[in-house]
Design a protein around this motif. Sequence first.
Motif, PDB file in Angstrom:
ATOM      1  N   GLN A   1      -7.668  -8.479  -3.437  1.00 42.97           N
ATOM      2  CA  GLN A   1      -8.027  -9.050  -2.131  1.00 42.97           C
ATOM      3  C   GLN A   1      -6.790  -9.193  -1.244  1.00 42.97           C
ATOM      4  O   GLN A   1      -6.839  -8.930  -0.040  1.00 42.97           O
ATOM      5  CB  GLN A   1      -8.699 -10.406  -2.324  1.00 42.97           C
ATOM      6  CG  GLN A   1     -10.102 -10.331  -2.913  1.00 42.97           C
ATOM      7  CD  GLN A   1     -10.691 -11.706  -3.157  1.00 42.97           C
ATOM      8  OE1 GLN A   1      -9.989 -12.705  -3.191  1.00 42.97           O
ATOM      9  NE2 GLN A   1     -12.004 -11.758  -3.358  1.00 42.97           N
ATOM     10  N   HIS A   2      -5.664  -9.600  -1.836  1.00 42.06           N
ATOM     11  CA  HIS A   2      -4.422  -9.718  -1.060  1.00 42.06           C
ATOM     12  C   HIS A   2      -3.908  -8.336  -0.637  1.00 42.06           C
ATOM     13  O   HIS A   2      -3.399  -8.169   0.476  1.00 42.06           O
ATOM     14  CB  HIS A   2      -3.355 -10.454  -1.879  1.00 42.06           C
ATOM     15  CG  HIS A   2      -3.570 -11.932  -1.958  1.00 42.06           C
ATOM     16  ND1 HIS A   2      -4.493 -12.504  -2.799  1.00 42.06           N
ATOM     17  CD2 HIS A   2      -2.986 -12.958  -1.287  1.00 42.06           C
ATOM     18  CE1 HIS A   2      -4.467 -13.815  -2.655  1.00 42.06           C
ATOM     19  NE2 HIS A   2      -3.564 -14.123  -1.748  1.00 42.06           N
TER      20      HIS A   2
ATOM     21  N   PHE B   1      -3.210  -3.475  13.491  1.00 42.31           N
ATOM     22  CA  PHE B   1      -2.122  -3.433  14.478  1.00 42.31           C
ATOM     23  C   PHE B   1      -1.548  -2.038  14.661  1.00 42.31           C
ATOM     24  O   PHE B   1      -0.755  -1.813  15.571  1.00 42.31           O
ATOM     25  CB  PHE B   1      -1.006  -4.403  14.064  1.00 42.31           C
ATOM     26  CG  PHE B   1      -1.436  -5.844  14.122  1.00 42.31           C
ATOM     27  CD1 PHE B   1      -1.599  -6.493  15.342  1.00 42.31           C
ATOM     28  CD2 PHE B   1      -1.704  -6.547  12.962  1.00 42.31           C
ATOM     29  CE1 PHE B   1      -2.003  -7.807  15.400  1.00 42.31           C
ATOM     30  CE2 PHE B   1      -2.113  -7.880  13.014  1.00 42.31           C
ATOM     31  CZ  PHE B   1      -2.267  -8.507  14.235  1.00 42.31           C
ATOM     32  N   GLY B   2      -1.916  -1.109  13.801  1.00 44.40           N
ATOM     33  CA  GLY B   2      -1.488   0.266  13.991  1.00 44.40           C
ATOM     34  C   GLY B   2      -0.015   0.501  13.716  1.00 44.40           C
ATOM     35  O   GLY B   2       0.537   1.524  14.134  1.00 44.40           O
ATOM     36  N   GLY B   3       0.632  -0.415  13.060  1.00 44.22           N
ATOM     37  CA  GLY B   3       2.056  -0.253  12.777  1.00 44.22           C
ATOM     38  C   GLY B   3       2.644  -1.554  12.290  1.00 44.22           C
ATOM     39  O   GLY B   3       1.924  -2.511  11.985  1.00 44.22           O
ATOM     40  N   HIS B   4       3.961  -1.610  12.252  1.00 46.73           N
ATOM     41  CA  HIS B   4       4.651  -2.813  11.778  1.00 46.73           C
ATOM     42  C   HIS B   4       6.005  -2.904  12.472  1.00 46.73           C
ATOM     43  O   HIS B   4       6.559  -1.894  12.924  1.00 46.73           O
ATOM     44  CB  HIS B   4       4.832  -2.765  10.262  1.00 46.73           C
ATOM     45  CG  HIS B   4       5.529  -1.511   9.796  1.00 46.73           C
ATOM     46  ND1 HIS B   4       6.885  -1.383   9.789  1.00 46.73           N
ATOM     47  CD2 HIS B   4       5.030  -0.330   9.348  1.00 46.73           C
ATOM     48  CE1 HIS B   4       7.220  -0.183   9.353  1.00 46.73           C
ATOM     49  NE2 HIS B   4       6.110   0.481   9.079  1.00 46.73           N
TER      50      HIS B   4
ATOM     51  N   PRO C   1       0.847  -1.197   0.000  1.00 45.47           N
ATOM     52  CA  PRO C   1       0.000   0.000   0.000  1.00 45.47           C
ATOM     53  C   PRO C   1       0.883   1.248   0.000  1.00 45.47           C
ATOM     54  O   PRO C   1       2.045   1.199   0.402  1.00 45.47           O
ATOM     55  CB  PRO C   1      -0.788  -0.113   1.313  1.00 45.47           C
ATOM     56  CG  PRO C   1      -0.598  -1.525   1.771  1.00 45.47           C
ATOM     57  CD  PRO C   1       0.731  -1.946   1.250  1.00 45.47           C
ATOM     58  N   ALA C   2       0.359   2.352  -0.428  1.00 43.70           N
ATOM     59  CA  ALA C   2       1.117   3.599  -0.449  1.00 43.70           C
ATOM     60  C   ALA C   2       1.558   3.987   0.967  1.00 43.70           C
ATOM     61  O   ALA C   2       0.774   3.941   1.915  1.00 43.70           O
ATOM     62  CB  ALA C   2       0.264   4.719  -1.056  1.00 43.70           C
TER      63      ALA C   2
ATOM     64  N   GLU D   1      -5.606  -3.994   5.774  1.00 44.88           N
ATOM     65  CA  GLU D   1      -6.363  -4.253   7.001  1.00 44.88           C
ATOM     66  C   GLU D   1      -5.433  -4.682   8.138  1.00 44.88           C
ATOM     67  O   GLU D   1      -5.652  -4.320   9.301  1.00 44.88           O
ATOM     68  CB  GLU D   1      -7.412  -5.328   6.742  1.00 44.88           C
ATOM     69  CG  GLU D   1      -8.548  -4.851   5.838  1.00 44.88           C
ATOM     70  CD  GLU D   1      -9.595  -5.929   5.624  1.00 44.88           C
ATOM     71  OE1 GLU D   1      -9.408  -7.045   6.144  1.00 44.88           O
ATOM     72  OE2 GLU D   1     -10.592  -5.652   4.924  1.00 44.88           O
ATOM     73  N   GLY D   2      -4.395  -5.450   7.815  1.00 41.76           N
ATOM     74  CA  GLY D   2      -3.446  -5.850   8.847  1.00 41.76           C
ATOM     75  C   GLY D   2      -2.719  -4.666   9.448  1.00 41.76           C
ATOM     76  O   GLY D   2      -2.557  -4.567  10.671  1.00 41.76           O
TER      77      GLY D   2
END
Length: 270
Positions: free
Chosen positions: A245-246, A257-260, A218-219, A252-253
Amino acid sequence: MPHRCPTTLKAAAVLVALAAAVRLEAATAPITIAVDAREAPRRILHARLTFPVKPGPLTLLYPKWIPGEHGPSGPITNLAGLRFMAGGREVPWRRDQAEMYAFHLEVPAGAAILEATLDYLVPAATEGSERFSSASSASARLAVVSWNHVLLYPRGAKSSDLTYDASIQLPSGWRYGTALPPRREAGDVAEFRTVSLETLVDSPLMAGEFLRIIDLSPAGSPAHFLVIAADSAAALEMGDAHTEQHRQLVREGLALFGGHHYESYRFLLA
């Protein structure tokens, strides 16, 4: 309280210091592991490891407890052809009588590098048995390599402290995907940057004659890729709707979780 004479205590201290020196040497310099997967279509993986060592007793372990499996399921029954060399001469070894995942040997005087060679015999898949996150698998046109199946590590060191320089040689024309950070590629050989034992075991590699990498990023987010390997070119096809969809799964992930906690992410799909 039992009496211990000074001589006994000094001898014990020397043995402890010697064992610690061997472990320290192994923990402070990278272990190298070179996997030859050119016979993966025949379900055979070859590996060569080099350990920086000092003379003295050394115990090497084959991984027993595997992340994601929550049990002592390391497939040691598929390990074959184990040999050790130092200074151009073979080093005898013996298996521990109680812990079958442990191998004992004596590093000879003057040796700074210990070389280990081994083979892993990839088991045939059975219906519902394959878990590609933790199991090596192979067919005529693709392979999934789990590093814990083809490595050893010294007893006494934390897995987060041990570091490995990994590389793999693939069948001619095959491509690969893995979360390991690349260092260099030359023909069918890929080399990866130094990582901890924990990271190596947690980063399986998938390769194949037919392989496709789809960007799902995603951007403004870290890079996300879907790596697909299959037994035919047709099996790699994925429509725009399915791809979207992927991409939505990634969005959504990140929102959930609000971050990575990673620099990039690769989904491996065989």
